[in-house]
Write a protein that holds these residues in place. Structure first.
Motif, short mmCIF file in Angstrom:
data_model
loop_
_atom_site.label_atom_id
_atom_site.label_comp_id
_atom_site.label_asym_id
_atom_site.label_seq_id
_atom_site.Cartn_x
_atom_site.Cartn_y
_atom_site.Cartn_z
N LEU A 208 43.11 44.37 46.53
CA LEU A 208 42.19 43.57 47.33
C LEU A 208 42.33 42.07 47.14
O LEU A 208 41.68 41.30 47.82
CB LEU A 208 40.77 43.97 46.98
N HIS A 211 38.97 40.18 46.82
CA HIS A 211 38.02 40.21 47.93
C HIS A 211 36.67 40.77 47.55
O HIS A 211 35.93 41.20 48.41
CB HIS A 211 38.55 41.13 49.04
N THR A 212 36.37 40.78 46.28
CA THR A 212 35.22 41.56 45.84
C THR A 212 33.88 40.95 46.23
O THR A 212 32.85 41.54 45.94
CB THR A 212 35.29 41.79 44.33
N SER A 213 33.87 39.76 46.85
CA SER A 213 32.56 39.20 47.19
C SER A 213 31.85 40.06 48.23
O SER A 213 30.64 40.17 48.22
CB SER A 213 32.69 37.77 47.69
N GLU A 216 32.72 46.37 47.31
CA GLU A 216 32.48 46.93 45.99
C GLU A 216 33.47 48.08 45.80
O GLU A 216 33.65 48.90 46.71
CB GLU A 216 31.07 47.49 45.95
N ARG A 217 34.11 48.14 44.64
CA ARG A 217 35.09 49.20 44.40
C ARG A 217 34.37 50.53 44.16
O ARG A 217 33.46 50.59 43.35
CB ARG A 217 35.95 48.83 43.19
N TYR A 223 36.80 51.17 48.83
CA TYR A 223 35.79 50.11 48.68
C TYR A 223 34.63 50.37 49.64
O TYR A 223 34.78 51.07 50.64
CB TYR A 223 36.41 48.74 48.98
#
Ligand SMILES: C[S@@+](CC[C@H](N)C(=O)[O-])C[C@H]1O[C@@H](n2cnc3c(N)ncnc32)[C@H](O)[C@@H]1O
Length: 244
Positions: A208, A211-213, A216-217, A223
């Motif tokens: 990702l 890109h976690t903003s 959520e994994r 995600y």
């Protein structure tokens, strides 16, 4: 190029895209994604349908190549919702830049050798076996084909005519064509077509890139879009999708 005897520019770009894209795909490729859908995602949707009364599933297979991925999604969905299938409104959008792979996908005809990873009972349920000269071919049955709509779409086109209410977007093994900034832009753009809490799936070798903003994994390359983290509206400065 324009003028008599020459392909116009659009057609040349299309021929170029058809020639240079790598279209490797397979039925049930990266099977743990389909296990996840069967064991976690679909039971969750079924439970939500019980409380909301809305039996709707919207799935986007982005960069679908010759169709094995969206047809695998359709088989996974039908096998899981089982006897209640006729009560569900299931639509799978399958897009690719390459018009010739889309033509093959629409035909639903595959070599028998491509079906090795399809469980035998599933193969018999969803495919018709060719006869005579077509004995080494299978064809996807109409009840599966009718769930999937194929459409040409370039990830870097200025606008996409695609709905914004997907419960699941799957984009596997296609981002490799792009530099990391463009990959980030495509992931964000795809996720704007997901509902809040919708799922996003990448290929196993893809990451990702921070890109976690807004995601959520939930599992290996699986995600979930955080509620309210990313409005499902066009990116600033980009033309609006024709089909919001
Ligand atoms: C390797 S295939 C992946 C097929 C399938 N998702 C899978 O994982 O089995 C990559 C696909 O990305 C498509 N692709 C490449 N560039 C693209 C672009 N700019 N927009 C949309 N699709 C593109 C190619 O045409 C090709 O069919």
């Amino acid at each position: 190029m324009t003028g008599a005897g020459h392909k116009d520019n659009g057609t040349e770009i299309e021929l170029f895209a058809n020639a240079v894209t790598t279209n490797k795909t397979a039925f049930f490729r990266e099977p743990h994604h389909f296990d996840f859908l069967r064991q976690i995602w679909l039971p969750e949707r079924i439970e939500q349908a019980r409380s909301s009364g809305s039996r709707k599933l919207r799935i986007w297979s982005a960069a679908c190549s010759t169709g094995e991925e969206p047809y695998t999604l359709a088989m996974t969905v039908l096998d899981t919702i089982g006897a209640t299938a006729s009560a569900w409104d299931v639509q799978i959008l399958a897009t690719d830049i390459n018009s010739s792979v889309l033509d093959r996908a629409r035909s639903g005809i595959y070599g028998l050798d491509t079906t090795e990873d399809i469980p035998r009972a599933t193969l018999e349920r969803y495919f018709l076996r060719g006869t005579g000269q077509r004995a080494n071919q299978v064809r996807v049955r109409p009840e599966l084909r009718k769930l999937v709509t194929f459409q040409q779409l370039n990830f870097i086109a200025p606008s996409w005519s695609v709905p914004k209410d997907f419960h699941l977007v799957i984009c596997r093994n296609a981002l490799i064509y792009f530099d990391s900034a463009t990959q980030r832009m495509i992931v964000e753009r795809l996720c704007r077509h997901l509902i809040d809490d919708g799922y996003f799936i990448l290929g196993h070798s893809e990451s990702l890139l921070g890109h976690t903003s807004f995601l959520e994994r939930e599992g290996n390359t699986i995600y979930r879009k955080r509620a309210g983290a990313l409005p499902n509206s066009p990116l600033p400065g980009r033309p609006a999708s024709k089909n919001p």
